[in-house]
Motif scaffolding. Sequence first.
Motif, short mmCIF file in Angstrom:
data_model
loop_
_atom_site.label_atom_id
_atom_site.label_comp_id
_atom_site.label_asym_id
_atom_site.label_seq_id
_atom_site.Cartn_x
_atom_site.Cartn_y
_atom_site.Cartn_z
N TYR A 121 0.83 -1.12 0.08
CA TYR A 121 0.01 0.04 -0.04
C TYR A 121 0.73 1.19 0.00
CZ TYR A 121 -3.29 3.63 1.64
OH TYR A 121 -3.87 4.79 1.60
N SER A 157 2.30 1.73 -3.33
CA SER A 157 1.53 1.92 -4.51
C SER A 157 1.11 3.60 -4.40
CB SER A 157 0.17 1.15 -4.28
OG SER A 157 -0.47 1.63 -3.08
N SER A 215 1.75 4.35 -8.48
CA SER A 215 0.50 4.55 -9.05
C SER A 215 0.57 6.10 -9.79
CB SER A 215 -0.61 4.49 -8.40
OG SER A 215 -0.78 3.14 -7.82
N GLY A 226 -3.88 1.10 -9.85
CA GLY A 226 -3.30 1.13 -8.62
C GLY A 226 -4.00 2.44 -7.64
#
Length: 74
Positions: free
Chosen positions: A5, A8, A12, A41
């Motif tokens: 997490y 990302s 992203s 993402g």
Amino acid sequence: MAGPYFASVFFSPAALVLGLLAFNKKQKAAGILAVVFGAIGLVGIMQTSSRISGAQEEMRSAMEKAQQDIDKAK
């Protein structure tokens, strides 16, 4: 699960920006692929953030109930 997490959140948006740059440099396939992966993402980030917010709300409610129970016991 915090590692993916956390990563990302940075990768992203970077994928979106690099995808747009690639698309502008006439590398359409790479640009589209990067934008699609970046969008996927971002959806994952929003879903995970929503789950975190829900868990925080549950914890807050539980703490308030515990405090009320303590106050009643006094």
